[in-house]
Design a protein around this motif. Structure first.
Motif, PDB file in Angstrom:
ATOM      1  N   LEU A 508       0.864  -1.181   0.000  1.00 14.33           N
ATOM      2  CA  LEU A 508       0.000   0.000   0.000  1.00 14.33           C
ATOM      3  C   LEU A 508       0.901   1.232   0.000  1.00 14.33           C
ATOM      4  CD1 LEU A 508      -3.078   0.248  -0.023  1.00 14.33           C
ATOM      5  CD2 LEU A 508      -3.003   0.655   2.429  1.00 14.33           C
ATOM      6  N   SER A 509       1.188   1.717  -1.207  1.00  9.74           N
ATOM      7  CA  SER A 509       2.098   2.846  -1.379  1.00  9.74           C
ATOM      8  C   SER A 509       1.688   3.596  -2.637  1.00  9.74           C
ATOM      9  CB  SER A 509       3.545   2.357  -1.509  1.00  9.74           C
ATOM     10  OG  SER A 509       4.398   3.366  -1.999  1.00  9.74           O
ATOM     11  N   SER A 510       1.895   4.906  -2.640  1.00  7.59           N
ATOM     12  CA  SER A 510       1.499   5.710  -3.803  1.00  7.59           C
ATOM     13  C   SER A 510       2.266   5.316  -5.055  1.00  7.59           C
ATOM     14  CB  SER A 510       1.706   7.195  -3.501  1.00  7.59           C
ATOM     15  OG  SER A 510       3.053   7.447  -3.136  1.00  7.59           O
ATOM     16  N   ASP A 511       3.430   4.679  -4.915  1.00  9.20           N
ATOM     17  CA  ASP A 511       4.183   4.219  -6.083  1.00  9.20           C
ATOM     18  C   ASP A 511       3.527   3.010  -6.739  1.00  9.20           C
ATOM     19  OD1 ASP A 511       6.299   6.074  -5.947  1.00  9.20           O
ATOM     20  OD2 ASP A 511       7.165   4.965  -4.290  1.00  9.20           O
ATOM     21  N   GLN A 512       2.940   2.159  -5.912  1.00 11.62           N
ATOM     22  CA  GLN A 512       2.362   0.921  -6.415  1.00 11.62           C
ATOM     23  C   GLN A 512       0.932   1.106  -6.912  1.00 11.62           C
ATOM     24  OE1 GLN A 512       4.145  -1.994  -6.513  1.00 11.62           O
ATOM     25  NE2 GLN A 512       5.898  -0.806  -5.815  1.00 11.62           N
ATOM     26  N   LEU A 513       0.213   2.048  -6.311  1.00 11.73           N
ATOM     27  CA  LEU A 513      -1.196   2.279  -6.654  1.00 11.73           C
ATOM     28  C   LEU A 513      -1.285   3.610  -7.368  1.00 11.73           C
ATOM     29  CD1 LEU A 513      -2.467   1.172  -3.163  1.00 11.73           C
ATOM     30  CD2 LEU A 513      -2.519  -0.198  -5.239  1.00 11.73           C
ATOM     31  N   THR A 514      -1.502   3.563  -8.673  1.00  9.36           N
ATOM     32  CA  THR A 514      -1.326   4.763  -9.501  1.00  9.36           C
ATOM     33  C   THR A 514      -2.504   5.719  -9.475  1.00  9.36           C
ATOM     34  OG1 THR A 514      -2.116   3.481 -11.392  1.00  9.36           O
ATOM     35  CG2 THR A 514       0.255   3.599 -11.063  1.00  9.36           C
ATOM     36  N   GLY A 515      -3.687   5.256  -9.103  1.00  3.06           N
ATOM     37  CA  GLY A 515      -4.853   6.144  -9.133  1.00  3.06           C
ATOM     38  C   GLY A 515      -5.743   5.915  -7.939  1.00  3.06           C
ATOM     39  N   ILE A 516      -6.695   6.822  -7.752  1.00  4.60           N
ATOM     40  CA  ILE A 516      -7.590   6.751  -6.606  1.00  4.60           C
ATOM     41  C   ILE A 516      -8.459   5.496  -6.673  1.00  4.60           C
ATOM     42  CG2 ILE A 516      -9.275   8.248  -7.759  1.00  4.60           C
ATOM     43  CD1 ILE A 516      -8.590   7.972  -3.975  1.00  4.60           C
ATOM     44  N   ASP A 517      -8.894   5.086  -7.869  1.00  2.00           N
ATOM     45  CA  ASP A 517      -9.741   3.892  -7.986  1.00  2.00           C
ATOM     46  C   ASP A 517      -8.965   2.639  -7.585  1.00  2.00           C
ATOM     47  OD1 ASP A 517     -11.911   5.365  -8.816  1.00  2.00           O
ATOM     48  OD2 ASP A 517     -11.447   5.140 -10.952  1.00  2.00           O
ATOM     49  N   GLU A 518      -7.703   2.573  -8.006  1.00  2.00           N
ATOM     50  CA  GLU A 518      -6.884   1.414  -7.659  1.00  2.00           C
ATOM     51  C   GLU A 518      -6.622   1.374  -6.157  1.00  2.00           C
ATOM     52  OE1 GLU A 518      -2.703  -0.687  -9.117  1.00  2.00           O
ATOM     53  OE2 GLU A 518      -3.412   1.148 -10.083  1.00  2.00           O
ATOM     54  N   LEU A 519      -6.390   2.541  -5.565  1.00  2.00           N
ATOM     55  CA  LEU A 519      -6.160   2.612  -4.122  1.00  2.00           C
ATOM     56  C   LEU A 519      -7.403   2.156  -3.357  1.00  2.00           C
ATOM     57  CD1 LEU A 519      -4.521   3.407  -1.659  1.00  2.00           C
ATOM     58  CD2 LEU A 519      -5.151   5.788  -2.053  1.00  2.00           C
ATOM     59  N   ARG A 520      -8.562   2.614  -3.793  1.00  2.00           N
ATOM     60  CA  ARG A 520      -9.797   2.224  -3.109  1.00  2.00           C
ATOM     61  C   ARG A 520     -10.068   0.728  -3.264  1.00  2.00           C
ATOM     62  NH1 ARG A 520     -13.658   7.489  -4.509  1.00  2.00           N
ATOM     63  NH2 ARG A 520     -12.710   8.857  -2.950  1.00  2.00           N
ATOM     64  N   ARG A 521      -9.728   0.180  -4.431  1.00  2.00           N
ATOM     65  CA  ARG A 521      -9.890  -1.267  -4.629  1.00  2.00           C
ATOM     66  C   ARG A 521      -8.995  -2.036  -3.657  1.00  2.00           C
ATOM     67  NH1 ARG A 521      -6.697  -4.537  -6.424  1.00  2.00           N
ATOM     68  NH2 ARG A 521      -5.369  -2.980  -7.428  1.00  2.00           N
TER      69      ARG A 521
END
Length: 725
Positions: A508-521
């Motif tokens: 769980l890092s901003s480098d690995q999750l490129t967008g808000i939708d991916e982060l929420r998933r």
């Protein structure tokens, strides 16, 4: 012939004051109206500004240009927005046009609105029925309006099936209502408050009755602070007023909006950088028209044009994300209190680890202090234990100590979740050559390049410069000599994969999750138990509720304590309290293990003993003795240039121009700790003054008489700085 009316118009540019224009013939304009005016050869959108009765135009009407027209279909800025703009500009020493620019950040709001269409069941059944069509008709029962893609997904068909039913007249196309148009059910049945929550809610409602007040809602992690301030939101909505909830991280909004919908039967409007420009424009207009009654927003939501705002909630009020350091430098928590005062409305500051500024204000009686000392539903706070890395070091080439590895194995065996926290992105913070000692440094910043092994590149986290990972040392040419030094979250993930290959892992890092939708998933996967071990940066510390999480392991508890920052201890305590507080929030017993080489440090001792109040008392006394905020005031003057000598010379000239003052101390200039960023050399002056000092007047006098920066020189003034890099 009547005298032409002269109107002040503020433009969203770096201008110190409004410009005067002539009103259109036969038209009366009022402060807040949006108008199109000529500026040089171009036309610009601006706002009619207010002018005091004794203030006279500087330019004769004959020399003024005329306003082109008023935007009739755009709601004007409320009068309180104009006053708030002036206040923020005056306090931060920012041109008011730049504050106005934040208030006009939704460009689509000033264009004709675009309608979005959906479909609903309302026509005759189709002549030809198929199983796919039957599934669509079944999914569309109830008369709701659906997006075509949404209905297709629900029915498990392609959008072509939907189009066919539209052409057949079975599905009717209608304008999609915006989510915030659904009515809130204030009498909706919801989970009862605990006795402690009920008592806190009553105390909060007593403070949020009428007029301006500030309440610090101070509750341990998992105590149910959100449900408590929901009561204040319900009261505000019942009165027909608007409510604003600020959050430091847009990823938090998913869980929060789900809780809002469960509590009130409808979703609030959202405002953050992850929205499309069209949606931002629709939300801006809905707020300005008073249609959006409940808004959840990032810090910039404070500058939205609320005509009837009745409550502001600042959730996670301690979070550094509320400090903006670009263009207009402001602290949203503090500006929320100002906005509440100007509008004579209540403000709620909520946190499990409140800022020292808020605690001091509560102790002084300026804020009401409402505490929740236990978790909801008898859940227990996690047991926190430091791991002395001097006594139980990791194996060579590894980063997890034996006690932490053992705890991870036990947690996995029980089928519970673990979280490993390290506030370092990438694979390793430094890469060097074993042969000659060469270190990879950013060519534009005084910072090391961080290795990102998954992307196969070395990257600067300050300016974004990156290079592919080379096969040989660029200095000595040695092959296979490059060695990563220290761990980032990717390296911890690599070790977990080796130790526990059967475990389901997620970074769980901003480098690995490129967008808000991916982060929420990713957050949903954790909540639903689809992940065994989470490896995360500070993203994981921001108020998430993971019901299956039993163990939190902090890889480097000393990381934040090594900074030369007056808030270093406070920030580390807050961060580690928040991240360990993710454990044991439901029926599972929680535990937090903190790897450290300084287990005797007061921060770690306070965490282990659960003695927050003693830590705060010690920090408050230290700040008071040193005259540091909130007992004193600071301002930062940052000078930068592409040439080191130019930046240093101007910084010294600026320091010499500082007017003498008995109680105001000017420190510096000195090279900033990050001396170069994006190829610009940086020097800093720090102004220190007692709390009662008029810092803004002093700085205006100083900068008014000081030499002006020329060429590529830049001077940035930050009142109440939070970063000292």
């Amino acid at each position: 012939m009547s005298k032409p009316e002269t109107v002040p118009v503020l433009l969203p540019l770096a201008l110190p004051a409004p410009y005067d224009y002539l009103a259109p013939e036969g038209e009366t304009l009022r402060p807040g109206d949006f108008v199109v005016v000529p500026l040089g050869p171009a036309l610009r959108l601006g706002v009619v500004w207010h002018r005091s009765e004794d203030e006279k135009p500087d330019v004769a009407p004959a020399k003024l240009r005329r306003i082109q027209h008023r935007l009739e279909d755009v709601p004007p800025l409320p009068e309180i927005s104009l006053r708030f703009c002036d206040w923020v500009a005056n306090y931060t020493l920012t041109p008011p046009g730049m504050v106005l620019r934040m208030m006009m950040s939704a460009s689509k709001a000033f264009e004709p609105p675009t309608l979005k269409f959906g479909v609903r069941l309302g026509g005759e059944p189709p002549e030809r029925m198929t199983s796919a069509r039957a599934r669509v008709l079944e999914a569309a029962e109830g008369g709701m309006i659906f997006r075509k893609s949404e209905l297709a997904e629900m029915a498990g068909v392609s959008t072509g099936v939907i189009e066919g039913l539209v052409n057949a007249g079975t599905l009717l196309q209608e304008v999609l209502p915006d989510p915030w148009q659904a009515p809130f059910d204030l009498a909706r049945e919801h989970a009862p408050l605990s006795d402690a929550q009920d008592e806190a809610a009553k105390a909060l409602l007593a403070q949020t009755g009428n007029g301006f007040s500030v309440s610090l809602l101070d509750g341990v992690t998992g105590s149910g602070k959100t449900e408590v301030y929901f009561e204040a939101i319900a009261k505000t909505l019942e009165q027909g007023k608007q409510a604003l909830v600020l959050m430091p991280e847009i990823a938090l909004t998913t869980q929060f909006i789900a809780r809002c919908e469960a509590r009130f039967g409808a979703k609030p409007a959202e405002w953050h950088s992850g929205m499309t420009s069209n949606m931002r424009g629709r939300v801006w207009r809905a707020i300005a028209q008073g249609d959006a009654k409940f808004v959840v927003a990032a810090r910039s939501g404070l500058f939205l044009p609320f005509p009837d705002l009745g409550l502001i909630v600042v959730d996670e009020e301690h979070d550094q994300g509320y400090k903006q350091e670009d263009r207009v430098t402001y602290q949203a928590r503090d500006m929320a209190v100002v906005r509440g005062n100007l509008g004579k409305i209540p403000v709620i500051l909520s946190s499990a680890t409140p800022s020292i500024e808020s605690v001091v204000n509560a102790e002084a009686g300026r804020y009401a202090h409402i505490r929740l000392k236990s978790r909801y539903n008898a859940a227990q706070l996690p047991e926190i234990e430091p791991i002395d890395m001097r006594a139980t070091p990791p194996e060579r080439g590894r980063w997890l100590s034996p006690p932490l590895v053992e705890a991870l194995a036990e947690t996995l065996e029980r089928g519970e979740q673990s979280l490993l926290f390290l506030n370092r992105r990438g694979y390793a913070p430094l890469t060097l050559c074993r042969n000659c000692g060469y270190r990879f440094e950013c060519p534009n910043c005084s910072a090391w390049l961080v290795e990102h092994r998954f992307r196969r590149r070395l990257e600067c986290h300050h300016c974004g410069t990156f290079i592919p990972i080379p096969d040989e040392c660029p200095q000595c040419g040695a092959e296979d000599s490059l060695t990563p030094c220290g761990p980032g979250v990717e390296r911890i993930d690599e070790e977990i994969a080796t130790r526990f290959p059967e475990a389901r892992r997620l970074i769980l890092s901003s480098d690995q999750l490129t967008g808000i939708d991916e982060l929420r998933r990713a957050l949903r996967e954790i909540e639903e138990g689809a992940v065994d071990i989470v490896i995360g940066t500070q993203l994981v510390a921001k108020g998430h509720h993971f019901p299956g999480l039993a163990l939190v392991g902090v890889i480097d508890g000393d990381l934040g304590l090594a900074q030369a920052d007056p808030r270093a201890a406070e920030r580390t305590f807050q961060l580690l309290s928040q991240v360990t507080g993710r454990a044991g929030r439901a029926a599972i017993k929680g535990k937090g293990l903190i790897q450290t080489y300084m287990p005797e440090h007061p921060v770690l001792q306070a965490l282990a003993k659960g003695d927050r109040d003693a830590f705060l008392a010690r920090e408050i006394e230290a700040r008071k003795t040193a005259g540091m905020p909130p007992f004193g005031r600071l301002a930062s003057l940052l000078i930068s240039s592409g040439l080191r000598d130019r930046a240093e010379t101007y910084a010294r000239d600026l320091a010499r121009a500082a007017p003498p003052a008995a109680k105001i101390l000017v420190l510096g200039p000195a090279e900033a700790p990050l001396a170069v960023i994006r190829g610009r050399y940086r020097y800093r002056l720090l102004v220190k003054a007692p709390r009662e000092a008029d810092m803004q007047t002093y700085l205006r006098l100083w900068l008014g008489n000081a030499p002006k920066p020329k060429g590529d020189l830049r001077l940035t003034v930050d009142i109440d700085p939070y970063s000292f890099l």
